[in-house]
Design an enzyme around this catalytic site. Structure first.
Site, PDB file in Angstrom:
ATOM      1  CD  GLU A   1      41.639  22.124  28.969  1.00 33.77           C
ATOM      2  OE1 GLU A   1      40.805  23.039  29.046  1.00 33.77           O
ATOM      3  OE2 GLU A   1      42.193  21.780  27.901  1.00 33.77           O
TER       4      GLU A   1
ATOM      5  CG  ASN B   1      36.070  24.528  25.690  1.00 36.01           C
ATOM      6  OD1 ASN B   1      35.893  25.549  26.355  1.00 36.01           O
ATOM      7  ND2 ASN B   1      36.640  23.431  26.182  1.00 36.01           N
ATOM      8  CD1 TRP B   2      35.537  30.199  22.020  1.00 35.00           C
ATOM      9  CD2 TRP B   2      34.880  32.130  22.953  1.00 35.00           C
ATOM     10  NE1 TRP B   2      34.840  30.911  21.065  1.00 35.00           N
ATOM     11  CE2 TRP B   2      34.437  32.105  21.619  1.00 35.00           C
ATOM     12  CE3 TRP B   2      34.572  33.239  23.743  1.00 35.00           C
ATOM     13  CZ2 TRP B   2      33.700  33.152  21.045  1.00 35.00           C
ATOM     14  CZ3 TRP B   2      33.849  34.288  23.186  1.00 35.00           C
ATOM     15  CH2 TRP B   2      33.418  34.238  21.844  1.00 35.00           C
ATOM     16  CE  LYS B   3      40.205  23.884  25.640  1.00 32.14           C
ATOM     17  NZ  LYS B   3      41.286  22.930  25.475  1.00 32.14           N
TER      18      LYS B   3
ATOM     19  CD  GLU C   1      37.261  17.363  23.804  1.00 33.76           C
ATOM     20  OE1 GLU C   1      37.497  18.192  22.919  1.00 33.76           O
ATOM     21  OE2 GLU C   1      37.125  17.662  25.006  1.00 33.76           O
TER      22      GLU C   1
ATOM     23  N   GLY D   1      38.830  23.582  20.484  1.00 30.89           N
ATOM     24  CA  GLY D   1      39.355  24.509  21.472  1.00 30.89           C
ATOM     25  C   GLY D   1      40.061  25.668  20.794  1.00 30.89           C
ATOM     26  N   GLY D   2      41.373  25.556  20.643  1.00 30.82           N
ATOM     27  CA  GLY D   2      42.194  26.652  20.124  1.00 30.82           C
ATOM     28  C   GLY D   2      41.679  27.263  18.832  1.00 30.82           C
TER      29      GLY D   2
ATOM     30  CG  HIS E   1      37.130  20.017  28.727  1.00 33.32           C
ATOM     31  ND1 HIS E   1      38.449  20.210  29.042  1.00 33.32           N
ATOM     32  CD2 HIS E   1      37.027  20.139  27.379  1.00 33.32           C
ATOM     33  CE1 HIS E   1      39.108  20.447  27.923  1.00 33.32           C
ATOM     34  NE2 HIS E   1      38.276  20.417  26.902  1.00 33.32           N
TER      35      HIS E   1
ATOM     36  CB  SER F   1      44.950  19.085  17.852  1.00 33.28           C
ATOM     37  OG  SER F   1      45.701  19.326  19.037  1.00 33.28           O
TER      38      SER F   1
ATOM     39  N   GLY G   1      45.086  20.403  22.545  1.00 30.97           N
ATOM     40  CA  GLY G   1      46.018  21.524  22.613  1.00 30.97           C
ATOM     41  C   GLY G   1      47.450  21.168  22.266  1.00 30.97           C
TER      42      GLY G   1
END
Ligand code: PGA
Length: 248
Positions: free
Chosen positions: A95, A8-10, A164, A231-232, A93, A210, A170
């Site tokens: 966010e 997930n590149w956000k 999650e 993610g990251g 998600h 993470s 993150g």
């Protein structure tokens, strides 16, 4: 069950970076991808990502709106995602839930719309830190699962759940493999109560929060953990491929 790893590149990525990312993924060859792989770029990069994605890498939208078309400024429909080359979508998600204010009811409308249009969906659930500290993790996640799945009528091939914990996203704080494994087993039990044993036993449940090359192997070695939503560490092809490599 074959594992599934999502990236997930956000709100990150550029056309050049997308091209380079997909070229790097292609060096693994289809046999080198030890899991099903789905990359979720921002909307603007979906056409390029799907054009450049090597065999074995699918593309998804990070969100969608439930109406098929019309006066909904800023929104993207499931049909538009399909037209752009996406075959997957994310719903719920953290966010979207906690920064953009999406409720369980909104998430459900998105799940219904995406699946009805023929996309496959990753349905995200997870508790906030305060909920965890108040001992409410199970109640919160169970409520999200019930809101998303009761009467949904999806095939387990078209749906993945991502557990999650919000406090792990993150932050560099990961659930331990034992904690993740325990929650996944509980989630599968709740899904069984809603959708039956056959559905629950063939549904894949990813862990997210993470996930990195250094912890992915241990997390995915838990029998109840069927993959990862990253993610990251999905922004850079080397680390993402290392995570995919540790799935097999
Ligand atoms: P993270 O994000 O890997 O950067 O914690 C995971 C996610 O939001 O899906």
């Amino acid at each position: 069950m074959r594992k599934i790893v999502g990236g997930n590149w956000k709100m990150n990525g550029t056309p050049r970076g997308t091209e380079a990312f997909m070229a790097a993924m292609g060096t693994a060859g289809p046999a080198g991808l030890r899991a099903d792989v789905v990359v979720f770029p921002p909307f603007t990069l979906i056409p390029m990502a799907s054009l450049k994605a090597p065999a074995g890498v699918e593309i998804g939208g990070q969100d969608l709106f439930w109406e098929p078309k019309g006066a909904f400024t800023g929104e993207i429909s499931a049909a538009m995602l399909l037209d752009a080359g996406a075959t997957w979508f994310l719903a719920g998600h953290s966010e979207r839930r906690h920064v953009l204010g999406e409720t369980d009811a909104v998430v459900r409308r998105k799940l219904d719309a995406g699946l009805a249009a023929g996309l496959k969906g990753i349905f995200c659930v997870g508790e906030l830190l305060g909920e965890r500290e108040a001992g409410r993790t199970e109640e919160v996640v169970r409520g999200q699962i019930e809101g998303g799945l009761s009467g949904l009528g999806a095939s387990p091939r078209d749906l993945v759940i991502a557990y999650e914990p919000v406090w792990a996203i993150g932050t560099g704080m990961t659930a331990t493999p034992a904690e993740a494994g325990r929650m996944h087993t509980l989630i599968r039990g709740w899904v069984e109560g809603i959708a039956g044993g056959a559905f629950a036993s063939s549904l894949r449940i990813q862990y997210g929060g993470s996930v990195s090359p250094s912890n992915a192997g241990e997390l995915m070695s838990m029998p109840s953990v069927d993959g990862a939503l990253v993610g990251g560490a999905s922004l850079e092809p080397g680390s993402f491929m290392a995570i995919v490599g540790s799935a097999g």
